[in-house]
Design an enzyme around this catalytic site. Structure first.
Site, PDB file in Angstrom:
ATOM      1  N   HIS A  20      -9.669   1.929   0.438  1.00  0.00           N
ATOM      2  CA  HIS A  20      -9.613   0.808   1.379  1.00  0.00           C
ATOM      3  C   HIS A  20     -10.726   0.876   2.427  1.00  0.00           C
ATOM      4  CE1 HIS A  20      -7.744  -2.425   3.624  1.00  0.00           C
ATOM      5  NE2 HIS A  20      -6.756  -2.491   2.764  1.00  0.00           N
TER       6      HIS A  20
ATOM      7  N   GLU B 121     -11.485  -3.591  -2.932  1.00  0.00           N
ATOM      8  CA  GLU B 121     -10.500  -2.628  -3.413  1.00  0.00           C
ATOM      9  C   GLU B 121     -10.302  -2.852  -4.903  1.00  0.00           C
ATOM     10  OE1 GLU B 121      -6.997  -3.307  -0.775  1.00  0.00           O
ATOM     11  OE2 GLU B 121      -8.436  -4.436   0.398  1.00  0.00           O
TER      12      GLU B 121
ATOM     13  N   HIS C 242       0.794  -1.235   0.000  1.00  0.00           N
ATOM     14  CA  HIS C 242       0.000   0.000   0.000  1.00  0.00           C
ATOM     15  C   HIS C 242       0.828   1.288   0.000  1.00  0.00           C
ATOM     16  CE1 HIS C 242      -3.415  -2.498   0.215  1.00  0.00           C
ATOM     17  NE2 HIS C 242      -3.595  -2.568   1.512  1.00  0.00           N
TER      18      HIS C 242
HETATM   19  C1  GLA Z   1      -5.089  -5.212   2.160  1.00  0.00           C
HETATM   20  C2  GLA Z   1      -4.308  -6.472   2.181  1.00  0.00           C
HETATM   21  C3  GLA Z   1      -4.482  -7.171   3.462  1.00  0.00           C
HETATM   22  C4  GLA Z   1      -4.147  -6.271   4.628  1.00  0.00           C
HETATM   23  C5  GLA Z   1      -4.948  -5.010   4.531  1.00  0.00           C
HETATM   24  C6  GLA Z   1      -4.538  -3.983   5.559  1.00  0.00           C
HETATM   25  O1  GLA Z   1      -6.388  -5.397   1.912  1.00  0.00           O
HETATM   26  O2  GLA Z   1      -4.621  -7.310   1.101  1.00  0.00           O
HETATM   27  O3  GLA Z   1      -3.659  -8.296   3.495  1.00  0.00           O
HETATM   28  O4  GLA Z   1      -2.779  -5.977   4.622  1.00  0.00           O
HETATM   29  O5  GLA Z   1      -4.794  -4.422   3.286  1.00  0.00           O
HETATM   30  O6  GLA Z   1      -4.617  -4.490   6.845  1.00  0.00           O
END
Ligand code: GLA
Length: 343
Positions: free
Chosen positions: A179, A309, A105
């Site tokens: 997110h 997402e 991210h």
């Molecule tokens: C995304 C990832 C997850 C986790 C979240 C944040 O969705 O795919 O594995 O890291 O972000 O907690």
């Protein structure tokens, strides 16, 4: 329709953070200029009172330490980049390892931890906030001076309209997403396992135990990942490894706004339909949520919310076989998503 603005908080460098509230149709959406975060979304129900269906925090301070990325806008590159490095045009780039040895991210200080410039505007059918930021060449290890803009709007038709844009003076990977964690029965009301889901995806991105793609796209047929006909999350989530955290390959023509997902919550009758132009969607069932102090006394544990997402596939910078996610001179980045609500 209405847009209002108030001060949400003040950062340690003295910068003011604003909270915007958009009202249109029967919905109300609040967004923060820090992290371009969706902080709340109030949706009616045919079976009871309206509820805030987004996981979030009580006050601004918690958003500066938002480990699960509740509601945040993610960039420069959403999801994982294996071994926190990639090669582009023969040059190696090293990123910050914030997920074991991998990058997640956007790295140490991704777009979720930035203050975005904001501008509000109204169109015939909706009210919008446009968020903009500049990410200089070398920030978090990525090449190219990038200008990113995300506009989030609320339409009278009870839809959230999302437009992602970016341009760069040198080729760079870009993968923006949002997110938000949803719980269609209301944040803090328990887990989302009884929610019923459709994913318009005949295959998914296969991943290893660290959630890094193997490079293969595998069919979902006859597996716990088959959501082509509506089923509850509960039904197969244990067989899927105790929850979902997988990128699904959306059917249909990428680049066209097409059906991505549909989620129904039987208790409230609420339905959310998602449409996207991107090649994939990460369906994440909040597997890592663990005692997060949420809004007004709510505590978010495992499966307290789910995320959809919309995005390019994880680790695309290291996977030439995936739809390309490099943008730059002569190739701007444009993607769109829509979240539509009914009850
Ligand atoms: C995304 C990832 C997850 C986790 C979240 C944040 O969705 O795919 O594995 O890291 O972000 O907690």
């Amino acid at each position: 329709m209405k847009i209002s603005r108030k001060t949400f908080g003040i950062l340690s460098n003295g910068k003011k953070v604003y909270l915007y509230t958009l009202k249109a149709g029967d919905l109300s959406l609040s967004l923060s200029s820090y992290g371009a975060v969706w902080t709340s979304l109030i949706v009616p129900s045919g079976k009871g009172p309206a509820a805030d269906i987004l996981l979030g925090y009580s006050g601004f301070a918690s958003y500066t330490g938002n480990k699960p990325y509740l509601g945040a806008t993610i960039g420069r590159f959403g999801n994982r980049i294996g071994n926190a490095c990639f090669t582009l045009d023969g040059r190696a780039y090293t990123l910050y390892q914030n997920d074991g040895q991998h990058s997640l991210h956007g790295g140490r200080r991704g777009f979720d931890k930035r203050c975005w410039k904001t501008e509000c505007y109204e169109e015939k059918d909706g009210v919008f906030v446009r968020f903009e930021l500049e990410s200089p060449d070398g920030e978090e290890g990525y090449p190219g001076n990038l200008k990113a803009a995300v506009s989030y709007g609320l339409a009278k038709s009870n839809e959230i309209i999302v437009n992602y844009e970016a341009s760069s003076d040198a080729p760079t990977p870009v993968n923006l997403t949002n997110h938000s964690y949803f719980n269609l029965s209301g944040e803090g009301s328990g887990d989302i396992l009884s929610h019923e889901v459709v994913l318009y995806a005949s295959s998914r991105v296969e991943v290893d135990k660290n959630l890094i793609p193997t490079g293969k796209l595998v069919p979902v047929e006859n597996t716990p990942f088959d959501f082509r006909t509506r089923k509850s999350i509960q039904k197969d989530y244990m067989a899927a490894g105790g929850g979902y955290d997988h990128c699904f390959v959306l059917d249909g023509e990428k680049g066209a706004l097409r059906p991505c997902a549909e989620v129904f919550e039987p208790g409230s009758g609420r339905v959310m339909r998602v449409f996207a132009t991107q090649p994939g969607v990460q369906f994440y069932t909040g597997n890592f949520l663990d005692g997060i102090a949420g809004k007004a006394g709510s505590v978010y544990n495992k499966h307290a919310g789910f995320c959809l997402e919309t995005q390019h596939f994880p680790d695309t910078p290291n996977r030439p076989e995936f739809p390309p996610a490099v943008f730059g001179p002569g190739k701007d980045y444009h993607e769109k998503a829509v979240f539509a609500f009914d009850w």
